[in-house]
Design a protein around this motif. Structure first.
Motif, PDB file in Angstrom:
ATOM      1  N   ILE A 166      52.142 -32.720  29.427  1.00 40.95           N
ATOM      2  CA  ILE A 166      51.607 -32.246  28.145  1.00 40.95           C
ATOM      3  C   ILE A 166      52.453 -31.085  27.619  1.00 40.95           C
ATOM      4  CG2 ILE A 166      49.650 -31.076  27.046  1.00 40.95           C
ATOM      5  CD1 ILE A 166      47.821 -32.832  28.831  1.00 40.95           C
ATOM      6  N   GLY A 167      52.838 -30.178  28.506  1.00 44.83           N
ATOM      7  CA  GLY A 167      53.695 -29.060  28.096  1.00 44.83           C
ATOM      8  C   GLY A 167      55.022 -29.545  27.544  1.00 44.83           C
TER       9      GLY A 167
ATOM     10  N   LYS B 107      46.946 -33.295  38.622  1.00 47.59           N
ATOM     11  CA  LYS B 107      46.546 -32.495  37.462  1.00 47.59           C
ATOM     12  C   LYS B 107      47.713 -31.621  37.001  1.00 47.59           C
ATOM     13  CE  LYS B 107      41.592 -32.326  38.329  1.00 47.59           C
ATOM     14  NZ  LYS B 107      40.443 -31.510  38.721  1.00 47.59           N
ATOM     15  N   GLU B 108      48.460 -31.070  37.956  1.00 54.90           N
ATOM     16  CA  GLU B 108      49.620 -30.251  37.609  1.00 54.90           C
ATOM     17  C   GLU B 108      50.688 -31.098  36.914  1.00 54.90           C
ATOM     18  OE1 GLU B 108      49.814 -26.930  37.707  1.00 54.90           O
ATOM     19  OE2 GLU B 108      47.732 -27.024  38.395  1.00 54.90           O
ATOM     20  N   VAL B 109      50.843 -32.346  37.340  1.00 57.24           N
ATOM     21  CA  VAL B 109      51.797 -33.248  36.697  1.00 57.24           C
ATOM     22  C   VAL B 109      51.379 -33.506  35.253  1.00 57.24           C
ATOM     23  CG1 VAL B 109      52.733 -35.607  36.695  1.00 57.24           C
ATOM     24  CG2 VAL B 109      52.550 -34.341  38.848  1.00 57.24           C
ATOM     25  N   VAL B 110      50.085 -33.762  35.050  1.00 53.73           N
ATOM     26  CA  VAL B 110      49.577 -34.006  33.689  1.00 53.73           C
ATOM     27  C   VAL B 110      49.835 -32.782  32.813  1.00 53.73           C
ATOM     28  CG1 VAL B 110      47.483 -34.356  32.321  1.00 53.73           C
ATOM     29  CG2 VAL B 110      47.862 -35.713  34.389  1.00 53.73           C
ATOM     30  N   LYS B 111      49.558 -31.585  33.325  1.00 56.09           N
ATOM     31  CA  LYS B 111      49.798 -30.359  32.564  1.00 56.09           C
ATOM     32  C   LYS B 111      51.276 -30.216  32.206  1.00 56.09           C
ATOM     33  CE  LYS B 111      46.027 -27.816  34.750  1.00 56.09           C
ATOM     34  NZ  LYS B 111      45.709 -26.691  35.659  1.00 56.09           N
TER      35      LYS B 111
ATOM     36  N   GLN C 265      57.570 -31.980  20.593  1.00 48.63           N
ATOM     37  CA  GLN C 265      56.997 -32.133  19.254  1.00 48.63           C
ATOM     38  C   GLN C 265      57.336 -30.924  18.384  1.00 48.63           C
ATOM     39  OE1 GLN C 265      52.947 -33.497  18.978  1.00 48.63           O
ATOM     40  NE2 GLN C 265      52.611 -32.375  17.087  1.00 48.63           N
ATOM     41  N   GLU C 266      57.217 -29.729  18.952  1.00 47.42           N
ATOM     42  CA  GLU C 266      57.546 -28.515  18.200  1.00 47.42           C
ATOM     43  C   GLU C 266      59.008 -28.512  17.776  1.00 47.42           C
ATOM     44  OE1 GLU C 266      56.356 -25.444  20.912  1.00 47.42           O
ATOM     45  OE2 GLU C 266      54.236 -25.613  20.353  1.00 47.42           O
ATOM     46  N   GLU C 267      59.892 -28.924  18.686  1.00 50.11           N
ATOM     47  CA  GLU C 267      61.320 -28.986  18.370  1.00 50.11           C
ATOM     48  C   GLU C 267      61.584 -30.006  17.271  1.00 50.11           C
ATOM     49  OE1 GLU C 267      63.281 -29.782  22.090  1.00 50.11           O
ATOM     50  OE2 GLU C 267      62.864 -27.769  22.866  1.00 50.11           O
ATOM     51  N   SER C 268      60.900 -31.143  17.339  1.00 51.12           N
ATOM     52  CA  SER C 268      61.060 -32.178  16.323  1.00 51.12           C
ATOM     53  C   SER C 268      60.574 -31.685  14.962  1.00 51.12           C
ATOM     54  CB  SER C 268      60.280 -33.430  16.749  1.00 51.12           C
ATOM     55  OG  SER C 268      60.329 -34.404  15.747  1.00 51.12           O
ATOM     56  N   GLU C 269      59.441 -30.991  14.956  1.00 48.80           N
ATOM     57  CA  GLU C 269      58.910 -30.461  13.697  1.00 48.80           C
ATOM     58  C   GLU C 269      59.838 -29.398  13.109  1.00 48.80           C
ATOM     59  OE1 GLU C 269      54.976 -29.242  14.851  1.00 48.80           O
ATOM     60  OE2 GLU C 269      54.213 -31.299  14.798  1.00 48.80           O
ATOM     61  N   LYS C 270      60.418 -28.569  13.959  1.00 45.68           N
ATOM     62  CA  LYS C 270      61.368 -27.544  13.486  1.00 45.68           C
ATOM     63  C   LYS C 270      62.600 -28.204  12.896  1.00 45.68           C
ATOM     64  CE  LYS C 270      60.030 -23.798  16.581  1.00 45.68           C
ATOM     65  NZ  LYS C 270      60.445 -22.993  17.747  1.00 45.68           N
ATOM     66  N   ALA C 271      63.092 -29.244  13.562  1.00 42.88           N
ATOM     67  CA  ALA C 271      64.272 -29.952  13.070  1.00 42.88           C
ATOM     68  C   ALA C 271      63.982 -30.611  11.733  1.00 42.88           C
ATOM     69  CB  ALA C 271      64.731 -30.985  14.102  1.00 42.88           C
ATOM     70  N   ALA C 272      62.813 -31.212  11.598  1.00 36.68           N
ATOM     71  CA  ALA C 272      62.433 -31.856  10.332  1.00 36.68           C
ATOM     72  C   ALA C 272      62.315 -30.816   9.218  1.00 36.68           C
ATOM     73  CB  ALA C 272      61.126 -32.620  10.499  1.00 36.68           C
TER      74      ALA C 272
END
Length: 122
Positions: A103-104, A96-100, A110-117
């Motif tokens: 996801i993190g 479960k910790e690996v999954v978290k 994704q946030e970095e990609s959106e900022k770059a775009a």
């Protein structure tokens, strides 16, 4: 989970009494009430039905016990992803910790990609 304790006490139930009513253990109820564990999705549904309140209320997403709009967000979410939640619930604590962590990492990427775009559009 202050709400869960509040609901349980409002019915005059002990942790053991609630556990017996919904088919779980007293230890599970204790761990959830003390924020040591998350509510498994199947238990969240049982609790919402048992107390006749919305899952949103149990999860402190709203202060309204009942959803008057007809669309309990948490219940819709649980229903949409119930198979995924069931798989997750079956994992070991370590996995479960690996999954978290995954996801993190994906969220951060994704946030970095959106900022770059957004920066390229400027």
């Amino acid at each position: 989970m202050g709400r869960l304790k509040e609901l349980r006490r409002g019915r005059g139930l002990t942790q053991e009494g609630l556990a017996n009513e919904i088919g779980t253990s007293q230890q599970t109820i204790s761990r959830i009430e003390n924020n040591e564990d998350m509510i498994p999705t199947d238990l969240l549904v049982k609790l919402a039905k048992f107390y006749n309140v919305s899952a949103d209320y149990i999860m402190s997403l709203t202060n309204e016990k009942y959803n008057h709009t007809g669309g309990d967000r948490m219940m819709q979410y649980v229903e949409s992803y119930s198979d995924d939640f069931t798989l997750y619930d079956g994992l070991s604590t370590e996995n479960k910790e690996v999954v978290k962590a995954v996801i993190g990492t994906l969220t951060r990427l994704q946030e970095e990609s959106e900022k770059a775009a957004a920066a390229q559009k400027s």
